[in-house]
Design a protein around this motif. Sequence first.
Motif, PDB file in Angstrom:
ATOM      1  N   ARG A  95       2.128   1.462   1.779  1.00 47.39           N
ATOM      2  CA  ARG A  95       1.223   1.201   0.396  1.00 47.39           C
ATOM      3  C   ARG A  95       1.896   1.200  -0.892  1.00 47.39           C
ATOM      4  O   ARG A  95       1.544   0.783  -1.791  1.00 47.39           O
ATOM      5  CB  ARG A  95      -0.011   1.547   0.579  1.00 47.39           C
ATOM      6  N   SER A  96       2.251   2.546  -0.875  1.00 51.69           N
ATOM      7  CA  SER A  96       2.886   3.114  -2.168  1.00 51.69           C
ATOM      8  C   SER A  96       4.384   2.639  -2.616  1.00 51.69           C
ATOM      9  O   SER A  96       4.551   2.635  -3.734  1.00 51.69           O
ATOM     10  CB  SER A  96       2.810   4.687  -2.295  1.00 51.69           C
ATOM     11  N   ARG A 152       7.921  -3.917  -3.230  1.00 50.23           N
ATOM     12  CA  ARG A 152       6.579  -4.298  -3.362  1.00 50.23           C
ATOM     13  C   ARG A 152       6.407  -4.223  -4.931  1.00 50.23           C
ATOM     14  O   ARG A 152       6.809  -3.322  -5.446  1.00 50.23           O
ATOM     15  CB  ARG A 152       5.500  -4.209  -2.602  1.00 50.23           C
ATOM     16  N   ASP A 153       5.374  -5.119  -5.417  1.00 46.10           N
ATOM     17  CA  ASP A 153       5.245  -4.886  -6.711  1.00 46.10           C
ATOM     18  C   ASP A 153       3.428  -5.024  -6.713  1.00 46.10           C
ATOM     19  O   ASP A 153       2.943  -6.100  -6.582  1.00 46.10           O
ATOM     20  CB  ASP A 153       5.439  -5.836  -7.744  1.00 46.10           C
ATOM     21  N   ASN A 154       2.576  -3.945  -6.631  1.00 42.38           N
ATOM     22  CA  ASN A 154       1.374  -4.023  -6.397  1.00 42.38           C
ATOM     23  C   ASN A 154       0.610  -4.494  -7.645  1.00 42.38           C
ATOM     24  O   ASN A 154      -0.707  -4.982  -7.337  1.00 42.38           O
ATOM     25  CB  ASN A 154       0.605  -2.624  -5.965  1.00 42.38           C
ATOM     26  N   ASN A 206       0.863  -8.066  -6.626  1.00 36.78           N
ATOM     27  CA  ASN A 206       0.039  -8.376  -5.250  1.00 36.78           C
ATOM     28  C   ASN A 206       1.321  -9.272  -4.527  1.00 36.78           C
ATOM     29  O   ASN A 206       0.925 -10.127  -3.743  1.00 36.78           O
ATOM     30  CB  ASN A 206      -0.956  -9.320  -5.243  1.00 36.78           C
ATOM     31  N   THR A 219      -7.135  -6.427  -1.059  1.00 34.70           N
ATOM     32  CA  THR A 219      -6.783  -5.324  -1.952  1.00 34.70           C
ATOM     33  C   THR A 219      -5.359  -4.888  -1.563  1.00 34.70           C
ATOM     34  O   THR A 219      -5.017  -4.159  -0.715  1.00 34.70           O
ATOM     35  CB  THR A 219      -7.727  -4.156  -1.830  1.00 34.70           C
ATOM     36  N   PHE A 220      -4.337  -5.630  -2.315  1.00 36.92           N
ATOM     37  CA  PHE A 220      -3.180  -5.596  -1.694  1.00 36.92           C
ATOM     38  C   PHE A 220      -2.626  -3.964  -1.732  1.00 36.92           C
ATOM     39  O   PHE A 220      -1.679  -3.812  -0.735  1.00 36.92           O
ATOM     40  CB  PHE A 220      -2.075  -6.249  -2.754  1.00 36.92           C
ATOM     41  N   SER A 221      -2.880  -3.381  -2.460  1.00 37.26           N
ATOM     42  CA  SER A 221      -2.292  -1.727  -2.555  1.00 37.26           C
ATOM     43  C   SER A 221      -2.784  -1.113  -1.499  1.00 37.26           C
ATOM     44  O   SER A 221      -2.290   0.042  -1.090  1.00 37.26           O
ATOM     45  CB  SER A 221      -2.630  -1.265  -3.924  1.00 37.26           C
ATOM     46  N   SER A 222      -3.598  -1.396  -0.706  1.00 39.71           N
ATOM     47  CA  SER A 222      -4.085  -0.727   0.366  1.00 39.71           C
ATOM     48  C   SER A 222      -3.487  -1.226   1.799  1.00 39.71           C
ATOM     49  O   SER A 222      -3.809  -0.461   2.784  1.00 39.71           O
ATOM     50  CB  SER A 222      -5.697  -1.031   0.567  1.00 39.71           C
TER      51      SER A 222
END
Length: 119
Positions: free
Chosen positions: A53-54, A72-74, A77, A28-31
């Motif tokens: 994460r954000s 990053r681009d959640n 991923n 869960t990439f955003s975690s």
Amino acid sequence: QVQLVESGGGLMQAGGSLRLSCAASGVTFSSYTMGWFRQAPGKEREFVAKIDRSGVMTKYVDSVKGRFTISRDNAKNTVYLQMNSVQPEDTAVYYCAAGTTFWSSYAYWGQGTQVTVSS
């Protein structure tokens, strides 16, 4: 199965720019906090940059501040490392890594991508 796959490395001249990408799967990439590390020949692996994460909080090693930008681009991923004004001392294998918190160690690592900067 967790996979981190770096891409974008190559050979370039000093003063140029390059963007590295790291695509994550199986997590869960955003975690995860995401980090970039590098290892030059004959040297130990060193921290380069990390992003929370954000995507709000970032941290850089002093030697790349003002030249490199982590983002990053959640939704994709993917974490990026924009490298500007590269120098021969930036030559290294660059690795991305995923950590559970901004201040913890990293649980997952990619296989690395080579960046070579000629003078």
